[in-house]
Scaffold this motif. Structure first.
Motif, PDB file in Angstrom:
ATOM      1  N   ASP A  12      -0.890  24.491  75.470  1.00 19.82           N
ATOM      2  CA  ASP A  12       0.550  24.542  75.750  1.00 19.82           C
ATOM      3  C   ASP A  12       1.143  25.912  75.545  1.00 19.82           C
ATOM      4  O   ASP A  12       2.338  26.091  75.508  1.00 19.82           O
ATOM      5  CB  ASP A  12       1.299  23.522  74.881  1.00 19.82           C
ATOM      6  N   GLY A  13       0.278  26.946  75.404  1.00 24.49           N
ATOM      7  CA  GLY A  13       0.766  28.306  75.295  1.00 24.49           C
ATOM      8  C   GLY A  13       1.230  28.719  73.928  1.00 24.49           C
ATOM      9  O   GLY A  13       1.853  29.751  73.766  1.00 24.49           O
ATOM     10  N   CYS A  14       0.985  27.906  72.892  1.00 24.85           N
ATOM     11  CA  CYS A  14       1.459  28.235  71.561  1.00 24.85           C
ATOM     12  C   CYS A  14       0.738  29.447  71.028  1.00 24.85           C
ATOM     13  O   CYS A  14      -0.438  29.675  71.295  1.00 24.85           O
ATOM     14  CB  CYS A  14       1.218  27.048  70.607  1.00 24.85           C
ATOM     15  N   GLN A  15       1.450  30.224  70.211  1.00 25.18           N
ATOM     16  CA  GLN A  15       0.891  31.419  69.585  1.00 25.18           C
ATOM     17  C   GLN A  15       1.395  31.507  68.162  1.00 25.18           C
ATOM     18  O   GLN A  15       1.982  32.482  67.764  1.00 25.18           O
ATOM     19  CB  GLN A  15       1.307  32.663  70.362  1.00 25.18           C
ATOM     20  N   ALA A  16       1.182  30.431  67.396  1.00 22.04           N
ATOM     21  CA  ALA A  16       1.693  30.406  66.034  1.00 22.04           C
ATOM     22  C   ALA A  16       0.557  30.278  65.044  1.00 22.04           C
ATOM     23  O   ALA A  16      -0.596  30.231  65.418  1.00 22.04           O
ATOM     24  CB  ALA A  16       2.677  29.259  65.881  1.00 22.04           C
ATOM     25  N   GLY A  17       0.885  30.246  63.746  1.00 24.14           N
ATOM     26  CA  GLY A  17      -0.140  30.159  62.727  1.00 24.14           C
ATOM     27  C   GLY A  17       0.150  29.062  61.742  1.00 24.14           C
ATOM     28  O   GLY A  17       0.465  27.953  62.114  1.00 24.14           O
ATOM     29  N   GLU A  18       0.060  29.364  60.414  1.00 24.46           N
ATOM     30  CA  GLU A  18       0.264  28.359  59.411  1.00 24.46           C
ATOM     31  C   GLU A  18       1.649  27.745  59.531  1.00 24.46           C
ATOM     32  O   GLU A  18       1.894  26.679  59.061  1.00 24.46           O
ATOM     33  CB  GLU A  18       0.099  28.972  58.010  1.00 24.46           C
ATOM     34  N   PRO A  22       6.360  34.831  67.170  1.00 24.05           N
ATOM     35  CA  PRO A  22       5.794  36.035  67.788  1.00 24.05           C
ATOM     36  C   PRO A  22       4.786  36.779  66.926  1.00 24.05           C
ATOM     37  O   PRO A  22       3.905  37.437  67.459  1.00 24.05           O
ATOM     38  CB  PRO A  22       7.031  36.903  68.033  1.00 24.05           C
ATOM     39  N   LEU A  23       4.883  36.682  65.581  1.00 19.85           N
ATOM     40  CA  LEU A  23       4.023  37.487  64.713  1.00 19.85           C
ATOM     41  C   LEU A  23       2.866  36.703  64.111  1.00 19.85           C
ATOM     42  O   LEU A  23       2.227  37.168  63.182  1.00 19.85           O
ATOM     43  CB  LEU A  23       4.866  38.097  63.574  1.00 19.85           C
ATOM     44  N   ARG A  24       2.574  35.502  64.625  1.00 13.21           N
ATOM     45  CA  ARG A  24       1.507  34.688  64.071  1.00 13.21           C
ATOM     46  C   ARG A  24       0.516  34.314  65.161  1.00 13.21           C
ATOM     47  O   ARG A  24       0.749  34.495  66.340  1.00 13.21           O
ATOM     48  CB  ARG A  24       2.082  33.406  63.441  1.00 13.21           C
ATOM     49  N   GLY A  25      -0.639  33.750  64.756  1.00 13.89           N
ATOM     50  CA  GLY A  25      -1.631  33.277  65.703  1.00 13.89           C
ATOM     51  C   GLY A  25      -1.301  31.872  66.190  1.00 13.89           C
ATOM     52  O   GLY A  25      -0.298  31.283  65.807  1.00 13.89           O
ATOM     53  N   ARG A  26      -2.152  31.317  67.027  1.00 10.72           N
ATOM     54  CA  ARG A  26      -1.869  30.013  67.628  1.00 10.72           C
ATOM     55  C   ARG A  26      -2.092  28.872  66.649  1.00 10.72           C
ATOM     56  O   ARG A  26      -3.033  28.885  65.866  1.00 10.72           O
ATOM     57  CB  ARG A  26      -2.772  29.791  68.847  1.00 10.72           C
ATOM     58  N   PRO A  27      -1.265  27.819  66.719  1.00 13.36           N
ATOM     59  CA  PRO A  27      -1.542  26.614  65.936  1.00 13.36           C
ATOM     60  C   PRO A  27      -2.642  25.805  66.594  1.00 13.36           C
ATOM     61  O   PRO A  27      -2.977  26.030  67.759  1.00 13.36           O
ATOM     62  CB  PRO A  27      -0.219  25.865  65.965  1.00 13.36           C
ATOM     63  N   GLN A  28      -3.189  24.843  65.852  1.00  8.78           N
ATOM     64  CA  GLN A  28      -4.330  24.109  66.385  1.00  8.78           C
ATOM     65  C   GLN A  28      -3.937  22.912  67.224  1.00  8.78           C
ATOM     66  O   GLN A  28      -4.703  22.475  68.071  1.00  8.78           O
ATOM     67  CB  GLN A  28      -5.260  23.650  65.249  1.00  8.78           C
ATOM     68  N   VAL A  29      -2.761  22.331  66.980  1.00  9.62           N
ATOM     69  CA  VAL A  29      -2.323  21.204  67.808  1.00  9.62           C
ATOM     70  C   VAL A  29      -0.978  21.526  68.446  1.00  9.62           C
ATOM     71  O   VAL A  29      -0.256  22.414  67.990  1.00  9.62           O
ATOM     72  CB  VAL A  29      -2.242  19.881  67.010  1.00  9.62           C
ATOM     73  N   ALA A  30      -0.649  20.783  69.492  1.00  8.09           N
ATOM     74  CA  ALA A  30       0.572  21.035  70.248  1.00  8.09           C
ATOM     75  C   ALA A  30       1.813  20.837  69.392  1.00  8.09           C
ATOM     76  O   ALA A  30       1.828  20.074  68.421  1.00  8.09           O
ATOM     77  CB  ALA A  30       0.624  20.111  71.468  1.00  8.09           C
ATOM     78  N   ALA A  31       2.883  21.506  69.771  1.00  5.48           N
ATOM     79  CA  ALA A  31       4.116  21.502  68.987  1.00  5.48           C
ATOM     80  C   ALA A  31       4.692  20.098  68.839  1.00  5.48           C
ATOM     81  O   ALA A  31       5.192  19.733  67.775  1.00  5.48           O
ATOM     82  CB  ALA A  31       5.141  22.428  69.649  1.00  5.48           C
ATOM     83  N   SER A  54      -3.469  24.706  51.108  1.00  5.22           N
ATOM     84  CA  SER A  54      -3.761  25.511  52.290  1.00  5.22           C
ATOM     85  C   SER A  54      -3.858  24.630  53.527  1.00  5.22           C
ATOM     86  O   SER A  54      -4.687  23.712  53.582  1.00  5.22           O
ATOM     87  CB  SER A  54      -5.082  26.269  52.091  1.00  5.22           C
ATOM     88  N   ALA A  55      -3.009  24.925  54.531  1.00  6.21           N
ATOM     89  CA  ALA A  55      -3.111  24.204  55.798  1.00  6.21           C
ATOM     90  C   ALA A  55      -4.444  24.483  56.471  1.00  6.21           C
ATOM     91  O   ALA A  55      -5.007  23.609  57.142  1.00  6.21           O
ATOM     92  CB  ALA A  55      -1.954  24.590  56.713  1.00  6.21           C
ATOM     93  N   THR A  56      -4.968  25.690  56.293  1.00  8.44           N
ATOM     94  CA  THR A  56      -6.280  26.022  56.864  1.00  8.44           C
ATOM     95  C   THR A  56      -7.367  25.116  56.288  1.00  8.44           C
ATOM     96  O   THR A  56      -8.223  24.595  57.023  1.00  8.44           O
ATOM     97  CB  THR A  56      -6.624  27.491  56.574  1.00  8.44           C
TER      98      THR A  56
END
Length: 240
Positions: free
Chosen positions: A234-240, A58-67, A194-196
């Protein structure tokens, strides 16, 4: 520490299973994640460490690939590493991934006597008071904070009130009870990966050798993951 160092007065604590939970988006999982997991497993003398990709913290941005792709890469990265387990349980949930719900599932699986630990980095710990139902976290598990020397985190009043008198000095003291404690640990290997930067390198076709396990690199390249700036649907809203 190891189980052999535990004295007779701690027999009951020594016989209870020691289970760890290390969450994250693992976008993608890299050698820094995995080395920290191995050292945490050893330092706490865990029986199993669940590494759990979050579809949408809930407190992070979206990941770049699906879960599902991130879980597959995590499984490839872990391989046959003793004690580490790629756990995809949060991918089956709809909506935000709350750590308290995951801890409740693990507590039900391993029993009331299990020494259950949730590990997180200092950055995440600094926002713990803003998490969903943070008091419930301590009612279910211990919290272990992986320190980052040289990166001090200011402690807010709310976080201080949440911590209270929970902090203990070492893993032996932590494992005397099933839940409710707080321990800060500094792991031996501090790999500033760094994953980024890994995602940028993959997108640009640059080398990621020695940043990722070879199996993860092969899978990411073969599946052309991270080679576009597009985000999943897929609606993800995560980050690193």
């Amino acid at each position: 520490m190891t189980r052999s160092m535990i004295g007779p007065a701690e027999t009951e604590a020594a016989t209870a299973p020691r289970i760890g939970m290390l969450g994250g988006t693992f976008d993608p999982v890299h050698l820094g994640h995995l080395r920290s997991a191995v050292e945490l497993y050893e330092h706490l003398a865990l029986d199993r460490l669940h590494m759990i990709p979050a579809p949408q913290p809930p407190l992070r941005g979206r990941p770049q690939v699906a879960a599902e792709a991130r879980l597959s890469l995590l499984e490839a990265g872990i391989g046959d590493t003793p004690g580490l387990y790629a756990d995809g349980r949060e991918l089956k949930r709809a909506g935000p991934s709350y750590s308290a719900d995951t801890l409740a599932e693990l507590r039900a699986e391993y029993g009331d006597d299990a020494r259950l630990v949730m590990a997180l980095g200092e950055d995440a710990f600094s926002r713990l008071a803003d998490w969903h139902d943070p008091e419930r976290l301590f009612a279910l598990a211990h919290i272990v904070v992986i320190a980052r020397p040289g990166y001090p985190i200011a402690q807010t009043q709310r976080l201080g009130e949440l911590i209270g008198q929970r902090e203990v000095a070492d893993a032996s003291a932590l494992m005397q009870t099933p839940h409710g404690g707080l321990l800060r640990v500094t792991l031996p290997s501090r790999m500033a990966i760094s994953a980024t930067e890994i995602r940028r390198r993959l997108q640009q076709g640059e080398s990621v050798r020695y940043l990722l396990p070879e199996a993860v690199e092969r899978a990411a390249v073969a599946r052309q993951l991270y080679q576009t700036n597009d985000y999943p649907t897929d609606g993800c809203q995560a980050g690193e």
